[in-house]
Design an enzyme around this catalytic site. Structure first.
Site, PDB file in Angstrom:
ATOM      1  N   ASN A   8      35.768  39.980  39.838  1.00  0.00           N
ATOM      2  CA  ASN A   8      34.680  39.397  39.055  1.00  0.00           C
ATOM      3  C   ASN A   8      33.523  38.887  39.902  1.00  0.00           C
ATOM      4  O   ASN A   8      32.426  38.700  39.398  1.00  0.00           O
ATOM      5  CB  ASN A   8      35.207  38.278  38.151  1.00  0.00           C
ATOM      6  CG  ASN A   8      36.081  37.304  38.883  1.00  0.00           C
ATOM      7  OD1 ASN A   8      37.042  37.691  39.560  1.00  0.00           O
ATOM      8  ND2 ASN A   8      35.775  36.028  38.778  1.00  0.00           N
ATOM      9  N   CYS A  13      33.727  29.748  36.965  1.00  0.00           N
ATOM     10  CA  CYS A  13      34.813  28.769  36.980  1.00  0.00           C
ATOM     11  C   CYS A  13      34.780  27.919  38.231  1.00  0.00           C
ATOM     12  O   CYS A  13      35.278  26.801  38.245  1.00  0.00           O
ATOM     13  CB  CYS A  13      36.153  29.480  36.892  1.00  0.00           C
ATOM     14  SG  CYS A  13      36.072  30.915  35.842  1.00  0.00           S
TER      15      CYS A  13
HETATM   16  C1  PLP Z   1      36.305  36.097  32.696  1.00  0.00           C
HETATM   17  C2  PLP Z   1      37.532  36.511  33.386  1.00  0.00           C
HETATM   18  C3  PLP Z   1      38.793  36.031  32.993  1.00  0.00           C
HETATM   19  C4  PLP Z   1      38.948  34.996  31.922  1.00  0.00           C
HETATM   20  O1  PLP Z   1      38.629  35.479  30.655  1.00  0.00           O
HETATM   21  P1  PLP Z   1      38.372  34.392  29.492  1.00  0.00           P
HETATM   22  O2  PLP Z   1      38.328  35.213  28.240  1.00  0.00           O
HETATM   23  O3  PLP Z   1      37.085  33.737  29.808  1.00  0.00           O
HETATM   24  O4  PLP Z   1      39.538  33.471  29.525  1.00  0.00           O
HETATM   25  C5  PLP Z   1      39.902  36.482  33.664  1.00  0.00           C
HETATM   26  N1  PLP Z   1      39.804  37.370  34.658  1.00  0.00           N
HETATM   27  C6  PLP Z   1      38.627  37.866  35.070  1.00  0.00           C
HETATM   28  C7  PLP Z   1      38.588  38.856  36.164  1.00  0.00           C
HETATM   29  C8  PLP Z   1      37.453  37.448  34.447  1.00  0.00           C
HETATM   30  O5  PLP Z   1      36.290  37.933  34.868  1.00  0.00           O
END
Ligand code: PLP
Length: 396
Positions: free
Chosen positions: A152, A325
């Site tokens: 991400n 986050c």
């Molecule tokens: C955004 C994200 C998550 C979390 O998803 P949510 O729906 O916001 O809980 C988990 N893993 C990755 C790689 C992400 O980019």
């Protein structure tokens, strides 16, 4: 002021199709799918259709799709379930990478406290791990391998198909956090040898608060929320029909357009990368080729990412320095550190994550603003002063 939103790895705008798909289930069709009357049964049909739509996009069977409230929940349920079921057979070793999302890493930290043994594979400097690394780490008591499909922060795409092959050869459950991949690059759970996969709708122009977990038939999945028999007994709670229908429509739309969108996005991405690399003492983080079409992640020496973001925000540009986050904390990103970047360099990072709603005009605005802001911050930076005078060595 025109807003340039380039933080799509954090969340995306909903597509018009996804919004219209949702409204009937907020207005007329509000029945509970567990109710036997007509209103409930119409909602139940919509739920079945949404499940089939999601399954088709992943090349899965509808019975293998479980709706959840978010990507984090899917990660938690998959990992905990595989771990607990492994423990029943006396196995307690899990393999992952050092640069997973916190939904994965924090779940694993907790499992370590409960007695599990976790191997964190080192990520290469290009932001990629190999199937050989996974195979070498597999032990007789390995219960689970969990490796993200695409990162991400730096956008690197992992060799999931090969990792899946290794896991299947050794009979180890393979989970992948595919939240950044699904809807953006082709994902086929069968061809990729995936046992469990997490996705989240708000990362592909669907609503927030809807996730899904794919769990291959034959792989045990434990109940995560106790209560009613929803989601084949694996997750209680009245289904978020409007959100689920909307998510499935958003996914279908994203998957139908992957080829066209990725062509457009990667052209825009490359233009931004090439333009920003002209800034002296800058670097691109993560592999240039095995990279999400919409991801740009750069470091600029001698500055702080936080300052960069605030000043870009003043110019109407919404970007990020790492993951949503971790922002708010002053620690450098665990992902950039996992790539081997020194703390000083990792601090000066910028993530630009595009969507199909971005335009050439947006790219121009970024290419104008970032060099200005970097120069402004460097002129105020004592570290940059030392670098300029040669009292400190350039790291990039
Ligand atoms: C955004 C994200 C998550 C979390 O998803 P949510 O729906 O916001 O809980 C988990 N893993 C990755 C790689 C992400 O980019």
């Amino acid at each position: 002021m025109r807003i340039v939103y380039v933080d799509n790895a954090a969340t995306t705008a909903m597509s018009d199709k996804a919004i219209s798909a949702m409204t009937p289930y907020l207005k007329e069709i509000y029945g509970n799918p567990s109710s036997l009357h007509t209103s409930g049964q119409i909602a139940k049909e919509a739920l079945d259709e949404a499940r089939a739509r999601v399954a088709k996009c992943l090349n899965a069977d509808p019975r293998e799709i479980y709706f959840t409230s978010c990507g984090s929940e899917s990660d938690n349920q998959a990992i905990r379930s595989a771990a607990v079921n492994g423990l029943k057979k006396g196995k307690k070793h899990i393999i992952t990478t050092a640069f997973e999302h916190h939904a994965v890493l924090h779940t694993l930290k907790k499992l370590e406290k409960e007695g599990f043994d976790v191997t964190y594979l080192d990520v290469h400097e290009n932001g990629i791990i190999t199937a050989e690394q996974v195979e070498k780490a597999i032990r007789a008591d390995t219960v689970l391998v969990t490796v993200m499909y695409a990162n991400n922060e730096v956008g690197t795409i992992q060799p999931i198909r090969q990792i899946g092959e290794v896991c299947s050869k050794h009979g180890v459950v393979f989970h992948t956090d595919a939240v950044q991949a699904v809807g953006h690059i082709p994902v086929d759970v069968k061809a990729d040898n995936i046992d469990m996969l997490s996705l989240s709708a708000h990362k592909f122009h669907g609503p927030k608060g809807v996730g899904a977990l794919y769990c291959k038939r034959g792989i045990a999945l434990n109940t995560f929320i106790e209560g009613g028999a929803q989601e084949r007994g694996r997750r209680a709670g009245t289904e978020n029909i409007a959100g689920i229908v909307s998510a499935s429509v958003a996914l279908e739309e994203a998957c139908e357009n992957i080829a066209v969108n990725s062509k457009k996005l990667s052209a825009l991405r490359d233009k931004i990368i090439d333009g920003l690399l002209k800034i002296p003492h800058s670097r691109l983080n993560g592999d240039r080729v095995h990279r999400l079409p919409a991801n740009v992640n750069m470091c600029f020496e001698g500055i702080e990412g936080e300052g960069l973001l605030l000043l870009l925000d003043d110019k109407g540009i919404c970007a990020s320095s790492g993951s949503a986050c971790t922002s708010g904390s002053l620690d450098p990103s665990h992902v950039l550190l996992a790539l081997g970047l020194p703390h000083e360099v990792a601090h000066g990072s910028l993530r630009i994550s595009l969507s199909v709603y971005n335009t050439d005009e947006d790219a121009e605005a970024i290419l104008k603003a970032v060099p200005q802001v970097v120069e402004y911050l460097r002129n105020m930076s004592p570290v940059w002063e030392e670098l300029k005078k040669g009292e400190r060595k350039h790291l990039i």
